[in-house]
Design a protein around this motif. Structure first.
Motif, PDB file in Angstrom:
ATOM      1  N   ILE A  52       0.841  -1.193   0.000  1.00 23.15           N
ATOM      2  CA  ILE A  52       0.000   0.000   0.000  1.00 23.15           C
ATOM      3  C   ILE A  52       0.882   1.251   0.000  1.00 23.15           C
ATOM      4  O   ILE A  52       1.896   1.312   0.692  1.00 23.15           O
ATOM      5  N   LYS A  53       0.473   2.238  -0.783  1.00 24.15           N
ATOM      6  CA  LYS A  53       1.214   3.488  -0.896  1.00 24.15           C
ATOM      7  C   LYS A  53       0.280   4.667  -0.624  1.00 24.15           C
ATOM      8  O   LYS A  53      -0.942   4.547  -0.705  1.00 24.15           O
ATOM      9  N   LEU A  54       0.891   5.820  -0.333  1.00 23.10           N
ATOM     10  CA  LEU A  54       0.155   7.070  -0.183  1.00 23.10           C
ATOM     11  C   LEU A  54       0.418   7.916  -1.423  1.00 23.10           C
ATOM     12  O   LEU A  54       1.574   8.053  -1.855  1.00 23.10           O
ATOM     13  N   TRP A  55      -0.661   8.482  -1.987  1.00 24.97           N
ATOM     14  CA  TRP A  55      -0.565   9.203  -3.256  1.00 24.97           C
ATOM     15  C   TRP A  55      -1.151  10.603  -3.133  1.00 24.97           C
ATOM     16  O   TRP A  55      -2.119  10.825  -2.398  1.00 24.97           O
ATOM     17  N   ASP A  56      -0.559  11.545  -3.880  1.00 22.29           N
ATOM     18  CA  ASP A  56      -1.061  12.913  -3.987  1.00 22.29           C
ATOM     19  C   ASP A  56      -1.814  13.023  -5.306  1.00 22.29           C
ATOM     20  O   ASP A  56      -1.245  12.792  -6.375  1.00 22.29           O
ATOM     21  N   ASN A  57      -3.090  13.406  -5.233  1.00 22.96           N
ATOM     22  CA  ASN A  57      -3.926  13.503  -6.432  1.00 22.96           C
ATOM     23  C   ASN A  57      -3.512  14.649  -7.351  1.00 22.96           C
ATOM     24  O   ASN A  57      -3.874  14.678  -8.524  1.00 22.96           O
ATOM     25  N   GLY A  58      -2.792  15.644  -6.802  1.00 25.09           N
ATOM     26  CA  GLY A  58      -2.254  16.728  -7.620  1.00 25.09           C
ATOM     27  C   GLY A  58      -3.225  17.837  -7.955  1.00 25.09           C
ATOM     28  O   GLY A  58      -2.959  18.642  -8.853  1.00 25.09           O
ATOM     29  N   THR A  59      -4.357  17.922  -7.231  1.00 22.94           N
ATOM     30  CA  THR A  59      -5.367  18.932  -7.558  1.00 22.94           C
ATOM     31  C   THR A  59      -5.517  20.012  -6.494  1.00 22.94           C
ATOM     32  O   THR A  59      -6.157  21.039  -6.750  1.00 22.94           O
ATOM     33  N   ARG A  60      -4.941  19.824  -5.293  1.00 24.42           N
ATOM     34  CA  ARG A  60      -5.051  20.798  -4.208  1.00 24.42           C
ATOM     35  C   ARG A  60      -3.693  21.035  -3.562  1.00 24.42           C
ATOM     36  O   ARG A  60      -2.850  20.128  -3.486  1.00 24.42           O
ATOM     37  N   VAL A  61      -3.497  22.255  -3.097  1.00 19.65           N
ATOM     38  CA  VAL A  61      -2.295  22.584  -2.337  1.00 19.65           C
ATOM     39  C   VAL A  61      -2.372  21.870  -0.995  1.00 19.65           C
ATOM     40  O   VAL A  61      -3.391  21.954  -0.294  1.00 19.65           O
ATOM     41  N   ASN A  62      -1.332  21.159  -0.634  1.00 21.55           N
ATOM     42  CA  ASN A  62      -1.347  20.371   0.601  1.00 21.55           C
ATOM     43  C   ASN A  62      -1.088  21.234   1.821  1.00 21.55           C
ATOM     44  O   ASN A  62      -0.038  21.894   1.917  1.00 21.55           O
ATOM     45  N   GLN A  63      -2.027  21.243   2.750  1.00 25.88           N
ATOM     46  CA  GLN A  63      -1.804  21.829   4.068  1.00 25.88           C
ATOM     47  C   GLN A  63      -1.164  20.776   4.969  1.00 25.88           C
ATOM     48  O   GLN A  63      -1.107  19.598   4.624  1.00 25.88           O
ATOM     49  N   ALA A  64      -0.704  21.192   6.140  1.00 29.64           N
ATOM     50  CA  ALA A  64      -0.199  20.214   7.099  1.00 29.64           C
ATOM     51  C   ALA A  64      -1.329  19.252   7.440  1.00 29.64           C
ATOM     52  O   ALA A  64      -2.437  19.698   7.773  1.00 29.64           O
ATOM     53  N   PRO A  65      -1.123  17.943   7.316  1.00 31.02           N
ATOM     54  CA  PRO A  65      -2.220  17.003   7.540  1.00 31.02           C
ATOM     55  C   PRO A  65      -2.698  17.027   8.990  1.00 31.02           C
ATOM     56  O   PRO A  65      -1.916  17.217   9.919  1.00 31.02           O
ATOM     57  N   GLY A  66      -3.986  16.837   9.189  1.00 36.07           N
ATOM     58  CA  GLY A  66      -4.557  16.806  10.528  1.00 36.07           C
ATOM     59  C   GLY A  66      -6.003  17.243  10.500  1.00 36.07           C
ATOM     60  O   GLY A  66      -6.549  17.631   9.465  1.00 36.07           O
ATOM     61  N   LYS A  67      -6.653  17.222  11.656  1.00 35.77           N
ATOM     62  CA  LYS A  67      -8.084  17.502  11.706  1.00 35.77           C
ATOM     63  C   LYS A  67      -8.420  18.947  11.390  1.00 35.77           C
ATOM     64  O   LYS A  67      -9.587  19.277  11.145  1.00 35.77           O
ATOM     65  N   ASN A  68      -7.400  19.841  11.375  1.00 36.59           N
ATOM     66  CA  ASN A  68      -7.658  21.243  11.088  1.00 36.59           C
ATOM     67  C   ASN A  68      -7.539  21.587   9.609  1.00 36.59           C
ATOM     68  O   ASN A  68      -7.671  22.752   9.223  1.00 36.59           O
ATOM     69  N   VAL A  69      -7.295  20.597   8.761  1.00 35.42           N
ATOM     70  CA  VAL A  69      -7.217  20.856   7.320  1.00 35.42           C
ATOM     71  C   VAL A  69      -8.559  21.430   6.848  1.00 35.42           C
ATOM     72  O   VAL A  69      -9.626  20.947   7.216  1.00 35.42           O
ATOM     73  N   MET A  70      -8.484  22.494   6.019  1.00 32.90           N
ATOM     74  CA  MET A  70      -9.672  23.127   5.464  1.00 32.90           C
ATOM     75  C   MET A  70      -9.998  22.478   4.119  1.00 32.90           C
ATOM     76  O   MET A  70      -9.138  22.377   3.249  1.00 32.90           O
ATOM     77  N   HIS A  71     -11.245  22.040   3.974  1.00 32.58           N
ATOM     78  CA  HIS A  71     -11.660  21.410   2.731  1.00 32.58           C
ATOM     79  C   HIS A  71     -12.558  22.339   1.929  1.00 32.58           C
ATOM     80  O   HIS A  71     -13.383  23.021   2.522  1.00 32.58           O
ATOM     81  N   PRO A  72     -12.432  22.406   0.630  1.00 33.91           N
ATOM     82  CA  PRO A  72     -11.501  21.615  -0.179  1.00 33.91           C
ATOM     83  C   PRO A  72     -10.085  22.174  -0.225  1.00 33.91           C
ATOM     84  O   PRO A  72      -9.195  21.501  -0.714  1.00 33.91           O
ATOM     85  N   GLY A  73      -9.886  23.378   0.255  1.00 33.08           N
ATOM     86  CA  GLY A  73      -8.552  23.962   0.204  1.00 33.08           C
ATOM     87  C   GLY A  73      -8.302  24.704  -1.096  1.00 33.08           C
ATOM     88  O   GLY A  73      -9.203  24.896  -1.913  1.00 33.08           O
ATOM     89  N   VAL A  74      -7.058  25.106  -1.291  1.00 36.58           N
ATOM     90  CA  VAL A  74      -6.674  25.905  -2.452  1.00 36.58           C
ATOM     91  C   VAL A  74      -6.334  24.992  -3.624  1.00 36.58           C
ATOM     92  O   VAL A  74      -5.553  24.045  -3.470  1.00 36.58           O
ATOM     93  N   ALA A  75      -6.926  25.286  -4.765  1.00 38.08           N
ATOM     94  CA  ALA A  75      -6.626  24.499  -5.950  1.00 38.08           C
ATOM     95  C   ALA A  75      -5.207  24.761  -6.424  1.00 38.08           C
ATOM     96  O   ALA A  75      -4.687  25.896  -6.309  1.00 38.08           O
ATOM     97  N   GLU A  76      -4.552  23.741  -6.915  1.00 36.92           N
ATOM     98  CA  GLU A  76      -3.242  23.922  -7.523  1.00 36.92           C
ATOM     99  C   GLU A  76      -3.373  24.885  -8.704  1.00 36.92           C
ATOM    100  O   GLU A  76      -4.373  24.884  -9.424  1.00 36.92           O
ATOM    101  N   ALA A  77      -2.343  25.731  -8.898  1.00 35.29           N
ATOM    102  CA  ALA A  77      -2.371  26.692 -10.003  1.00 35.29           C
ATOM    103  C   ALA A  77      -2.594  25.978 -11.334  1.00 35.29           C
ATOM    104  O   ALA A  77      -3.329  26.446 -12.202  1.00 35.29           O
TER     105      ALA A  77
END
Length: 432
Positions: A118-143
């Motif tokens: 099993i691997k962890l993958w980045d979908n490449g569509t959102r700017v990654n915030q520090a992971p955790g329960k305070n992450v804002m969804h959906p967040g900032v779209a990648e440019a």
């Protein structure tokens, strides 16, 4: 991921030949009639797919919780799935393609912990915030959207992650008869990467010629996301991806070289429902797609006038429709007289011992037009059945059939494993 193609398919069935014999029918005048048999199945590349989710509201899989699902698989088939790293912007867990190995090289089922795949993958569509329960969804779209990328230790923004196998435990249990249960356990509790897992999807690809028809049904590394994966990675919503996978899940099977028999008599010369296989070669046709033995036996039977084994000139077997291309087709000119009957038989290639054959009194030999309504699917009763296209003992999936002895009977539809298309959407028989 959107398309699949079967580039090469070695001969799956035992050697086929063109055989014929002709006998006089009391000097009755004969007339030509050409029989054509086609594989008209609109094939699908996935043999099974499905979804999983937690039991709460919302139905996420919390730390300490697990979810299980059951599926069938043959050698060389793999299990893949995807579920969101819930406390992230667009990360998801999935096995490295082509998926989790289910059998070793000797064909022994694999059981136990397979988390290292099993691997962890980045979908490449959102700017990654520090992971955790305070992450804002959906967040900032990648440019501009990036390709899917494996996260190994840190992401493109410097956020750190434990290995996926430290957060998710995946185990396989072999249930027998080619059936497995996969269990996904959320082990992230108490780690620096604690997170719920979202509802997810899973899939199993068909294998032909030892190759998966669709080895990357959910995602492709270093390629853009597609087919609803973004909804899983950003929102934990598996609806769109589930619809996509369902649309490419279904039936794929070649048909073996076709036995065609012209005879003059009261009943089919090689099988009868309710009776056991006669030991004349039908078993070899039903299990291995080899009509040679039965063809040879029929030549000496009273009332049999002509016997043919028809094979596709290119592939030997009759392939189904693939990516819109026509399926395999064979034809044979017959010389028939009034009172003659035509019987045919061909293996449902990705089965243990299923075969298509003419029913009842077979086909009136001088008839014209589409006679597909005369065809039915039978279980020869000589091998234990498994999920068609996902059985470890199926001959055309590199297996050895497990013997049984039961009367020949119709294959029910739906059956214990799946629902098949209508017979005339698999095999078409015409006379002209």
């Amino acid at each position: 991921m959107k398309h699949y193609i079967l580039k090469t398919l070695p001969v799956l069935f035992a050697g086929a030949f063109l055989a014929s014999c002709k006998k006089d029918n009391n000097n009755m005048p004969t007339q030509p009639n050409t029989i054509t048999i086609e594989n008209v199945l609109d094939s699908k590349p996935l043999v099974e797919s499905g979804t999983f989710k937690g039991t709460g509201t919302p139905p996420v899989i919390l730390p300490g919780q697990s979810v299980s699902f059951t599926f069938s698989a043959a050698k060389n088939q793999r299990l893949t799935f995807a579920t969101m790293y819930g406390w992230s912007n667009d990360l998801f867990f999935a096995p490295a393609n082509p998926g989790i190995q289910l059998y070793n090289e000797e064909g022994t089922p694999i059981s136990g912990d397979v988390s290292d795949q099993i691997k962890l993958w980045d979908n490449g569509t959102r700017v990654n915030q520090a992971p955790g329960k305070n992450v804002m969804h959906p967040g900032v779209a990648e440019a501009s959207s990036k390709n899917i990328k494996e996260v190994t230790g840190t992401d493109d923004y410097g956020n750190t992650y434990l290995a996926a196998s430290k957060l998710m435990k995946v185990t396989l249990t072999y249930n027998g008869n080619s059936m497995f249960t996969a269990t996904i356990m959320n082990n992230s509790g108490g780690t620096v990467n604690e997170t719920p897992f979202s509802p997810g999807v899973w899939a199993i690809s068909y294998v032909a010629g030892g190759k998966q028809l669709l080895p990357q049904p959910v995602y492709s590394a270093d390629m853009p996301t597609a087919n609803g994966l973004t909804d899983i990675a950003e929102k934990g919503d598996n609806t769109t991806m589930s619809t996509y996978l369902s649309g490419i899940t279904g039936i794929f099977t070649p048909l073996s070289p076709v036995l065609v028999v012209v005879y003059n008599g009261a009943e089919n010369p090689f099988y009868k429902t309710g009776e056991n296989d006669r030991g004349e070669g039908l078993k070899d046709l039903a299990q291995k797609g080899n009509a040679d033995i039965l063809a040879a036996a029929l030549k000496s039977k009273a009332g049999v006038k002509s016997v043919y084994v028809l094979k596709d000139a290119t592939n030997t077997v009759l392939l189904p429709k693939i990516n819109g291309a026509n399926g395999g087709k064979v034809s044979q000119l017959l010389n028939v007289a009034p009172g003659d009957r035509i019987a045919i038989a061909t293996m449902y290639g990705f089965s243990n011992d299923w075969f298509f054959a003419t029913t009842g009194n077979d086909i009136e030999a001088t008839k014209k037009g589409d006679v597909s309504s005369s065809i039915a699917l039978y279980d020869d009763g000589t091998a234990i059945n498994q999920f068609p296209g996902a059985g470890i003992t199926q001959f055309n999936l590199a297996g050895t059939p497990l013997e049984e002895s039961k009367p020949i009977q119709l294959v029910p539809n739906p059956n214990a494993f799946t629902t098949l298309p209508a017979i005339n959407n698999i095999i078409k028989v015409t006379l002209q």
